[in-house]
Write an enzyme that holds these catalytic residues in place. Structure first.
Site, PDB file in Angstrom:
ATOM      1  N   GLY A  44       0.763  -1.111  -0.003  1.00 51.37           N
ATOM      2  CA  GLY A  44       0.294   0.001  -0.106  1.00 51.37           C
ATOM      3  C   GLY A  44       1.032   1.354   0.094  1.00 51.37           C
ATOM      4  N   GLY A  45       1.897   1.275  -0.356  1.00 46.39           N
ATOM      5  CA  GLY A  45       3.049   2.515  -0.304  1.00 46.39           C
ATOM      6  C   GLY A  45       2.488   3.171  -1.863  1.00 46.39           C
ATOM      7  N   ASN A  53       5.192  -3.698  -8.390  1.00 44.72           N
ATOM      8  CA  ASN A  53       5.694  -4.219  -7.171  1.00 44.72           C
ATOM      9  C   ASN A  53       6.393  -5.560  -7.461  1.00 44.72           C
ATOM     10  OD1 ASN A  53       4.311  -2.114  -5.716  1.00 44.72           O
ATOM     11  ND2 ASN A  53       4.226  -3.358  -3.885  1.00 44.72           N
ATOM     12  N   ASN A 116       1.612  -9.156  -0.018  1.00 37.28           N
ATOM     13  CA  ASN A 116       2.688  -8.097   0.874  1.00 37.28           C
ATOM     14  C   ASN A 116       2.171  -6.967   1.394  1.00 37.28           C
ATOM     15  OD1 ASN A 116       4.767  -5.714   0.037  1.00 37.28           O
ATOM     16  ND2 ASN A 116       5.213  -7.222   1.501  1.00 37.28           N
ATOM     17  N   ARG A 196       9.787   5.751  -9.034  1.00 33.15           N
ATOM     18  CA  ARG A 196       8.501   5.722  -7.863  1.00 33.15           C
ATOM     19  C   ARG A 196       8.073   6.899  -7.686  1.00 33.15           C
ATOM     20  NH1 ARG A 196       6.930   1.016  -4.419  1.00 33.15           N
ATOM     21  NH2 ARG A 196       4.954   1.910  -3.532  1.00 33.15           N
ATOM     22  N   HIS A 272      11.306  -4.656   4.267  1.00 33.33           N
ATOM     23  CA  HIS A 272       9.942  -4.961   3.844  1.00 33.33           C
ATOM     24  C   HIS A 272       9.665  -5.391   2.624  1.00 33.33           C
ATOM     25  CE1 HIS A 272       5.715  -4.592   4.690  1.00 33.33           C
ATOM     26  NE2 HIS A 272       5.487  -3.760   3.977  1.00 33.33           N
ATOM     27  N   TRP A 273      10.455  -5.222   1.613  1.00 35.13           N
ATOM     28  CA  TRP A 273      10.343  -5.631   0.322  1.00 35.13           C
ATOM     29  C   TRP A 273      11.313  -6.891   0.040  1.00 35.13           C
ATOM     30  CZ3 TRP A 273      10.941  -0.254  -2.133  1.00 35.13           C
ATOM     31  CH2 TRP A 273       9.613   0.411  -2.089  1.00 35.13           C
TER      32      TRP A 273
END
Length: 294
Positions: A44-45, A53, A116, A196, A272-273
């Site tokens: 959700g970034g 993603n 994720n 991004r 996190h990724w």
């Protein structure tokens, strides 16, 4: 379903895009590969979408799976939930409803499911509400199923909330956001930051993000999906970066305790990724775990 499907190319891989009409609004879906269906849900970034993603993982995964990449409501080319929508239902409830309608329209009845962060919350909720449709489940630091021992919001969550506030998005703020998402930000240079950042500038997405953050505040965070983890019947693989500063590893214990058929892989020196920082290991683990399950 729209009739104007187009062929896209991402890292020399052909993608088919479709737009599926749901009762709430259109959902954009990209697809590639052949084999058992693997649905991959993004986080959700700011600026996130299905293809952005996971594009680096598709050449490998598309050799074994028919990969389905939806843009979740609010993101990419899918519709933007209104304030009234978010008052009535959480973003996870909205997403689950829209995605099941999307898969019904695509005649996808049974599938592997990977998610994720925010997409992990949707994956948990889908596996809880229609467990018979999910043949294998992969969760990467998922929201909603996790109970942290430390303070919240976490460092990564704070960076997400800050991004569109305090003067709006900038490349510097995007660089700070990426630093909190990964262990070694040096592997993500100025071009990655700029791409991004540019993908985060859609005005309708910015407006949605303000509504989305406000709705999180009203609801005091994600849906408490951890309360019904026992409803998940699919074999489940948890993937987590030890150094995740957004959905922290310390909260994973409740998932290990309450999901019936579960195993876990933890990556040191990883944030996190996982799909980016440990791409080849991620692809190998996902393929090995899901490859023999029908």
């Amino acid at each position: 379903m729209s009739d104007n499907d187009v062929q896209l190319s991402q890292h020399d891989l052909a993608l088919t895009r479709r737009t599926i009409e749901t009762t709430s609004g259109p959902v954009s879906v990209a697809e590639t590969g052949a084999g058992p269906v693997l649905v991959m849900l993004h986080g959700g970034g700011p600026g996130a979408s299905g293809v952005s993603n996971y594009h680096q993982n598709l050449p490998e995964l598309a050799q074994r799976f028919r990969v389905i990449l939806p843009d979740q409501p609010g993101f990419g080319d899918s519709y933007r939930p209104t304030e009234a929508d978010l008052d009535e239902r959480s973003i996870t409830e909205i997403t689950v409803d829209a995605l099941f309608q999307t898969f019904d329209a695509l005649d996808i009845q049974r599938f592997h499911l990977l998610g994720n962060s925010l997409g992990g919350a949707a994956a948990i909720a889908m596996a809880q509400t229609q467990p018979e449709r999910v043949s294998g489940l992969v969760l990467m630091a998922p929201g909603g199923g996790w109970l942290p021992f430390g303070p919240t919001p976490t460092e990564g969550q704070k960076e997400m909330f800050r991004y569109y506030n305090g003067g709006g998005p900038t490349e510097k703020k995007m660089a700070n956001f990426i630093r909190t998402m990964v262990f070694d930000h040096k592997q993500f240079g100025a071009e990655v930051v700029r791409a991004r950042y540019e993908s985060s500038l859609d005005e309708s997405h910015i407006a949605f993000y303000h509504r989305y953050n406000a709705a999180f505040g009203k609801r005091h965070g994600m849906d408490p999906l951890w309360r019904a983890l026992h409803k998940i019947t699919a074999p489940t693989l948890l993937l987590w970066g030890r150094d995740d500063r957004t959905i922290t590893l310390d909260g994973a214990q409740i998932m290990l305790k309450n999901i019936r058929d579960v195993q876990m892989h933890i990556f040191g020196n990883c944030g996190h990724w996982v799909q980016l920082e440990r791409a080849r290991e991620f692809e190998r683990l996902v393929t090995a775990f899901l490859g023999d399950r029908a």
